[in-house]
Design an enzyme around this catalytic site. Structure first.
Site, PDB file in Angstrom:
ATOM      1  N   ASP A   1       0.923  -1.063  -0.031  1.00 24.99           N
ATOM      2  CA  ASP A   1      -0.008   0.071   0.097  1.00 24.99           C
ATOM      3  C   ASP A   1       0.852   1.364  -0.053  1.00 24.99           C
ATOM      4  O   ASP A   1       1.955   1.390  -0.763  1.00 24.99           O
ATOM      5  CB  ASP A   1      -1.169   0.009   1.394  1.00 24.99           C
ATOM      6  CG  ASP A   1      -2.209   1.044   1.157  1.00 24.99           C
ATOM      7  OD1 ASP A   1      -2.993   0.896   0.344  1.00 24.99           O
ATOM      8  OD2 ASP A   1      -1.951   1.843   2.161  1.00 24.99           O
TER       9      ASP A   1
ATOM     10  N   TYR B   1      -2.022  11.335   2.731  1.00 32.51           N
ATOM     11  CA  TYR B   1      -2.736  11.537   1.484  1.00 32.51           C
ATOM     12  C   TYR B   1      -2.596  12.705   0.974  1.00 32.51           C
ATOM     13  O   TYR B   1      -2.991  13.215   0.197  1.00 32.51           O
ATOM     14  CB  TYR B   1      -4.074  11.007   1.769  1.00 32.51           C
ATOM     15  CG  TYR B   1      -4.150   9.441   1.855  1.00 32.51           C
ATOM     16  CD1 TYR B   1      -4.671   8.604   0.556  1.00 32.51           C
ATOM     17  CD2 TYR B   1      -4.145   8.752   2.984  1.00 32.51           C
ATOM     18  CE1 TYR B   1      -4.691   7.285   0.863  1.00 32.51           C
ATOM     19  CE2 TYR B   1      -4.391   7.449   3.030  1.00 32.51           C
ATOM     20  CZ  TYR B   1      -4.848   6.709   1.890  1.00 32.51           C
ATOM     21  OH  TYR B   1      -4.859   5.395   1.937  1.00 32.51           O
TER      22      TYR B   1
ATOM     23  N   HIS C   1      -7.001  -6.953  -0.641  1.00 31.87           N
ATOM     24  CA  HIS C   1      -6.014  -5.880  -0.526  1.00 31.87           C
ATOM     25  C   HIS C   1      -5.011  -6.184   0.599  1.00 31.87           C
ATOM     26  O   HIS C   1      -3.772  -5.718   0.564  1.00 31.87           O
ATOM     27  CB  HIS C   1      -6.735  -4.616  -0.214  1.00 31.87           C
ATOM     28  CG  HIS C   1      -5.726  -3.201  -0.131  1.00 31.87           C
ATOM     29  ND1 HIS C   1      -4.966  -2.668  -1.045  1.00 31.87           N
ATOM     30  CD2 HIS C   1      -5.465  -2.581   1.132  1.00 31.87           C
ATOM     31  CE1 HIS C   1      -4.373  -1.932  -0.389  1.00 31.87           C
ATOM     32  NE2 HIS C   1      -4.525  -1.664   0.618  1.00 31.87           N
TER      33      HIS C   1
END
Length: 509
Positions: A282, A418, A476
């Protein structure tokens, strides 16, 4: 074997006795006769029984305590490193390892069984004892312990399975052994004034750094750490900056890829490590690709799990690119400080039970988590169950550890990763047309709906030494959802990268 003499003395005395016996009986020994060589061959050619080790893991996962009784000498011989390795592995798989040479008792002396019962705080009728020598079983039987003679592994495990009521044979993949936060080495490295990185360490050998993603922890690698250590590597699993026991500085800029990579270089410097293999998942995947792009001299090899490498595109602003892909709408929702934090921190247990789940049918929620239209719906978790069922890959004590870790610094700093999209894009543009030339691995997961395998197409153009691994029935959270399959892929690749016969021997013990 009771510790009165060491192995070298025993071998020397045995060899002398053999020579005396041969002389007294008029026989001649071959010129190449060597008791020491016999023992060396026995040790170097020996293998641990993988099926039994996996059964031990399954039993521990189901609440059983496990113990090994060994008849062994104190090993001071030339192959003692193999004895050390085997004992180290046994201690990871079993709750207790009792060596005859340490307790001055050996099988089949009944006192060693009494000693084991006392240490385990168990009654004879609560114990099942397996051994491949019948004479060792007899005293245990007389004490009321259930016994199994191991002649054929499958037959013995079938008998054990029937006695304990736990499935030990069959098609189901056994979970690898996981490390316990309370029984693993923790370290801290200062990387700049007021900022330190926490890591967990296990094993010795070439260094492998594990970098997790959002919203995770070093503990996401709990199934990989022991496996990679057993395969002959020194494993460092980091709490990335802003997570867990690593420092969580307030400034958004601290979480840009450029700053994160600078910190990792200092991390290596402070530990005296010139190069390491970097494996990331990730956001950790983005970090390790950037390490190999901007600091290739520090990267022995690189592996990305789920996260592909894509060079920065100077023709398209990164925020416009994100807006063009509905599946990334959650990343736009994360941009405003304070908004996503409020939702995700409201009930940490609910957040993790909703977010970290496998793609198995029996682990699916009535309403699946949806990363599209997040802003329109008013939140990532909007419309989701208030009290979701436990996740099959993060439940019980594992879930509680995640909750405990996120209570320390919350979601603000992890979300700040982010909030550096444009800074990361601009940094990436500074490496325009540069390729990643270190040995590399891309592991894709067939059921990851956000980081779909299709996103990794064409990586070979930018990474000439790229190898690939794929796990089709996996979503994921690859390290937790398909740990055995992932470990197999990683260990094979690491062995190929290092091309080391010793590492290959260690991994096959």
């Amino acid at each position: 074997m009771r510790g009165e003499i060491a192995l070298s003395q025993m071998v020397s005395e045995l060899e002398e006795d053999c020579k005396k016996f041969a002389a007294s009986s008029g026989a001649s020994l071959p010129e190449t006769f060597s008791v020491a060589q016999v023992f060396e061959d026995f040790v170097t050619q020996g293998k641990l029984n993988t099926a039994v080790l996996q059964a031990a893991v399954t039993l521990r996962n189901n609440g059983f305590r496990t113990c090994v009784l060994t008849n062994n000498w104190i090993d001071d011989g030339p192959q003692r490193h193999i004895t050390a390795l085997m004992l180290s592995l046994l201690r990871r798989y079993f709750d207790l390892v009792i060596e005859s040479c340490r307790v001055s008792l050996q099988k089949p002396d009944p006192r060693i069984y009494e000693y084991a019962l006392d240490v385990l705080k168990a009654k004879p009728q609560e114990v099942i004892f397996l051994d491949d020598i019948g004479a060792n079983l007899k005293p245990a039987q007389e004490m009321g312990i259930a016994t199994i003679l191991v002649q054929d592994t499958d037959a013995a495990l079938k008998e054990l399975q029937d006695l304990c009521g736990i499935q030990l044979l069959g098609p189901e993949e056994t979970l690898p052994i996981a490390c316990d936060p309370e029984n693993v080495t923790h370290g801290y490295v200062p990387v700049k004034p007021g900022v330190q990185l926490h890591f967990v360490e296990m094993g010795s050998g070439p260094v492998v750094c594990l970098c997790h993603g959002f919203p995770e922890s070093w503990f996401s690698w709990r199934y990989q750490i022991p496996a990679l250590a057993e395969a002959g590597f020194r494993v460092l699993a980091l709490d990335m900056k802003g997570y867990g026991d690593s420092t969580a500085p307030p400034d958004i800029e601290e979480y840009s890829q450029e700053e994160i990579c600078k910190d990792l270089v200092v991390f290596l410097d402070k530990l005296g490590i010139s190069q390491a293999v970097f494996i990331g998942h990730d956001w950790g995947g983005a970090v390790v690709w950037n390490m190999s792009l901007f600091y290739p001299e520090r990267v022995r090899a690189v592996a990305g799990l789920n996260t592909p490498f894509r060079p920065a595109n100077p023709k398209v602003d990164v925020m416009e690119m994100i807006k063009a892909h509905p599946v990334f709408d959650y990343q736009l929702y994360f941009q405003e400080p304070g908004v996503a934090e409020l939702e995700l921190e409201k009930d940490l247990s609910r957040t993790f039970r909703l977010v970290i789940r496998s793609m198995r049918k029996e682990d699916q929620l009535p309403v699946p988590l949806n990363s599209t239209n997040v802003r329109e719906r008013g939140g990532l978790l909007a419309g989701m169950p208030e009290d979701p069922p436990p996740s099959q890959i993060l439940a019980g004590a594992d879930l509680q550890y995640f909750i405990q870790q996120f209570k320390k610094s919350g979601f603000r700093r992890p979300l700040n990763w982010y909030r550096n999209m444009r800074a990361n894009w601009q940094w990436g543009l500074s490496a325009k047309d540069r390729k990643i030339l270190v040995p590399a691995l891309m592991v894709t997961a067939g059921k990851d709906v956000i980081l779909h395998p299709n996103l990794s197409k064409g990586m070979e153009e930018w990474i000439p030494q790229l190898a690939r691994g794929h796990i089709e029935e996996c979503g994921h959270w690859t390290q937790m959802e398909s740990p055995a399959a992932l470990n197999k892929i990683l260990i094979q690749w690491l062995e190929d990268v290092h091309d080391s016969p010793l590492l290959q021997k260690i991994s096959k013990l």
